[in-house]
Each structure stands twice: as structure tokens, then as C-alpha cells.
Design a protein around this motif. Structure first.
Motif, short mmCIF file in Angstrom:
data_model
loop_
_atom_site.label_atom_id
_atom_site.label_comp_id
_atom_site.label_asym_id
_atom_site.label_seq_id
_atom_site.Cartn_x
_atom_site.Cartn_y
_atom_site.Cartn_z
N UNK A 4 6.22 -10.82 -20.25
CA UNK A 4 6.41 -11.93 -21.20
C UNK A 4 6.50 -13.26 -20.45
N UNK A 5 7.22 -13.26 -19.32
CA UNK A 5 7.38 -14.51 -18.55
C UNK A 5 6.06 -14.92 -17.87
N UNK A 6 5.26 -13.93 -17.43
CA UNK A 6 3.98 -14.26 -16.79
C UNK A 6 2.97 -14.76 -17.83
N UNK A 7 3.14 -14.27 -19.06
CA UNK A 7 2.41 -14.79 -20.21
C UNK A 7 0.90 -14.81 -20.01
N UNK A 8 0.35 -13.73 -19.46
CA UNK A 8 -1.08 -13.69 -19.16
C UNK A 8 -1.87 -13.56 -20.46
#
Ligand SMILES: NC(=O)c1ccc[n+]([C@@H]2O[C@H](COP(=O)([O-])OP(=O)(O)OC[C@H]3O[C@@H](n4cnc5c(N)ncnc54)[C@H](OP(=O)(O)O)[C@@H]3O)[C@@H](O)[C@H]2O)c1
Length: 279
Positions: free
Chosen positions: A107-111
Motif C-alpha cells: 500500500x505504501x509503495x503504491x505501485x
């Protein structure tokens, strides 16, 4: 050989890099992003690897090892996110941060690729990894290919044995058994040393006897074809001294004490993961 980036050049990264170079990984194929200038210089001198203060420099690598404290992982991943989406192909992320779930890292990398997800291997190592005799539990999300799994395994094998788990929840049990495990053995050593002193041995003599006994018992358990239970029975003669000690442990319900301790560690691992991924 894959190009490997480290984000965070602290204790675990040092140990992994040392292990990788011993296992013939080429130092110029390793990039370490680390904010502390003195540490960067020390890493440079020790390993001849490339160092940088800019985490996004690791995005040129095939594999990025997230080796910062768990509390920093959200910031580090969020900073990479915008640049990650400009890459043609996304790297494999290996997180060694205790307790942070792969779904939160994703979720934080949001690729924003077709899958909408990054390939992430989550790893739970333990402190003996610093001496290259660690035990790591690994979990791969659905985006990780077989080749990437093999690369992750090769990397973590540089610091000890590797066990794959099928579900991410099982990493809580790995945390309870091997992640926190060294401390249980230290506690046993501490208790035995104190008991030896009470029986009249000096601190130093008691300590030496306990530590060598722990090493010898561990080697016997690893090298023998017998299970720990069989080895225990083999050294417990009827009417002997060991039998009296084992009876004393059993009367205090030693097995239940250990079960409760590992359950408590497992439960804490679950609640920590919820706290770390809560936003
Ligand atoms: N040590 C173990 O045996 C062990 C066992 C299991 C799991 N782990 C996990 O391994 C991870 C690393 O542990 P460690 O013991 O190696 O910790 P560590 O020695 O504190 O290393 C973390 C490194 O990351 C650097 N750092 C801080 N902020 C950063 C940022 N924004 N970008 C890039 N690097 C940054 C730190 O630099 P500064 O010091 O300058 O802040 C430090 O050099 C942790 O998540 C821990 O949970 C460790």
C-alpha cells in the motif's frame, strides 16, 4: 547475478552484505543507501560496495532490501512510490523489518502496474544472523516469481538457514519460535549459571560450563539422527541425577510454561503488526 540495493546500512545490512560477499556476490553490484556519512564510509571501506545517501538510487537494482527500523518503513516506501511508478519493471522488495505486513508495504509503495501490486518477500531473521548462523522465515506474496523466490532464498542463506512459510500469518509463529528464540536460550543460560553459583561454583566457572554445554547440546541436536526428545531420554538414566532434574522441571509444568511464553510472543507479534500498519 542480480543487482542488490539496501535501504538502511545498519547491523542486519552489514551482516547480509558480509555474507553475500563471502558467498561470492560482487561488491560493485551492491548499492547501500544510508543517511549517516560515517557509516557510509565504513561500509565503503569494509566491503568496497557503492554507497549513497539517496534511497531512490537503489531503484536501478533488481532487488531492494528494506533494512530500516519498522517504524521508518512507511516513510521510506512512500518516498520511493512516485519514482517506482516511472520504472519499466518493478524490483523485488525484501523486507526484513519485524512485524510489518506485506499488504501495508504494498500500500505504501503504491505501485500502479497491471497487477496493482509489488513483488514482496517478507523475512523474519534473528540476531544470530549477525554471526551468519541465523534462522529466517520467508513469505512471498503472489507477485513474486520463482526466480525471485530463489534469489531471496540465496540472499538470506548468506546469514543462515531459510524456511519458507505458506501464509503470512505463520510469520507470527516464526517470530515466536526463532525471532525471539535466542532470548529464551539466554534466559535458560542465565538461570543455569545462577543455579551453578548457588551450588558453590564461581561465576566464571559456572558461566563457562553453561555456555559450552549449550553449544554441545545444540550441536548434538543438529548433528544427530535422534530427535531432541530421544537425546534427552538417552542421557536420562533411571535413578540418576538428570532424571531428578527433569522430574523437577516436569513438576513445575515446564512444557506448559514454554507453550504460554511462545503464545504470548505470537500474540504480541500480531498486535505489533496491527499497530505498525494502522495508517
Ligand atoms: N538485528 C537483528 O538481529 C534483527 C532481527 C530481526 C529483524 N531485524 C530487522 O532488521 C531491520 C534493521 O535492523 P538493524 O538491527 O540492522 O537496525 P539498525 O542497525 O538501526 O539499522 C538501520 C539503518 O537504517 C538507517 N536509516 C535510518 N533512516 C533511514 C532512511 N530514511 N533511509 C535509509 N536508511 C535509514 C539507520 O541509520 P541511522 O542509524 O543514522 O538512523 C541505520 O543505519 C529492522 O527493521 C529490524 O526489525 C533485525
Amino acid at each position: 547475478m542480480p543487482k542488490i540495493g539496501f535501504i538502511g546500512g545498519g547491523n542486519m545490512a552489514n551482516s547480509l552484505i558480509g555474507g553475500l560477499i563471502n558467498a561470492s556476490y560482487s561488491a560493485p553490484d551492491i548499492i547501500i543507501a544510508e543517511p549517516d556519512e560515517d557509516r557510509r564510509q565504513a561500509l565503503n571501506e569494509e566491503f568496497k560496495a557503492c554507497t549513497t545517501e539517496n534511497n531512490s538510487d537503489t531503484l536501478q537494482c533488481d532487488i531492494i532490501i528494506l533494512a530500516v527500523k519498522p517504524q521508518l518503513l512507511k516513510t521510506v516506501c512512500s518516498e520511493l512510490a512516485s519514482k517506482l511508478n516511472k520504472l519499466d519493471s518493478s524490483p523485488l522488495f525484501i523486507s526484513i523489518a519485524a512485524g510489518v505486513k506485506s499488504t501495508d508495504i504494498n500500500r505504501w509503495l503504491n505501485v500502479k502496474n497491471d497487477d496493482g501490486a509489488s513483488a514482496i518477500v517478507r523475512c523474519m531473521p534473528n540476531t544470530p544472523s549477525l554471526l551468519q548462523c541465523g534462522a529466517s522465515g520467508l513469505f512471498a506474496n503472489d507477485q513474486v516469481s520463482d526466480t525471485q523466490k530463489k534469489s531471496a532464498e540465496d540472499i538470506m542463506q548468506a546469514v543462515g538457514i531459510v524456511i519458507w512459510v505458506e501464509t503470512e500469518d505463520q510469520l507470527n509463529a516464526v517470530t515466536a519460535v526463532s525471532g525471539s528464540g535466542p532470548a529464551y536460550f539466554f534466559l535458560m543460560m542465565e538461570a543455569m549459571q545462577q543455579a551453578g553459583e548457588r551450588l558453590g561454583l564461581s561465576e566464571e566457572v559456572s558461566k563457562q560450563l553453561v555456555l559450552q554445554t549449550a553449544l554441545g547440546a545444540s550441536r548434538m541436536a543438529i548433528e544427530s539422527d535422534h530427535s531432541p526428545a530421544e537425546l534427552r531420554q538417552m542421557v536420562t538414566s533411571r535413578g540418576g541425577t538428570t532424571e531428578q532434574a527433569i522430574l523437577s522441571f516436569q513438576n513445575a509444568d515446564y512444557l506448559q510454561i514454554v507453550r504460554d511464553a511462545l503464545q504470548a510472543a505470537n500474540d504480541r507479534s500480531i498486535s505489533l503488526a496491527d499497530e505498525l500498519g494502522s495508517d
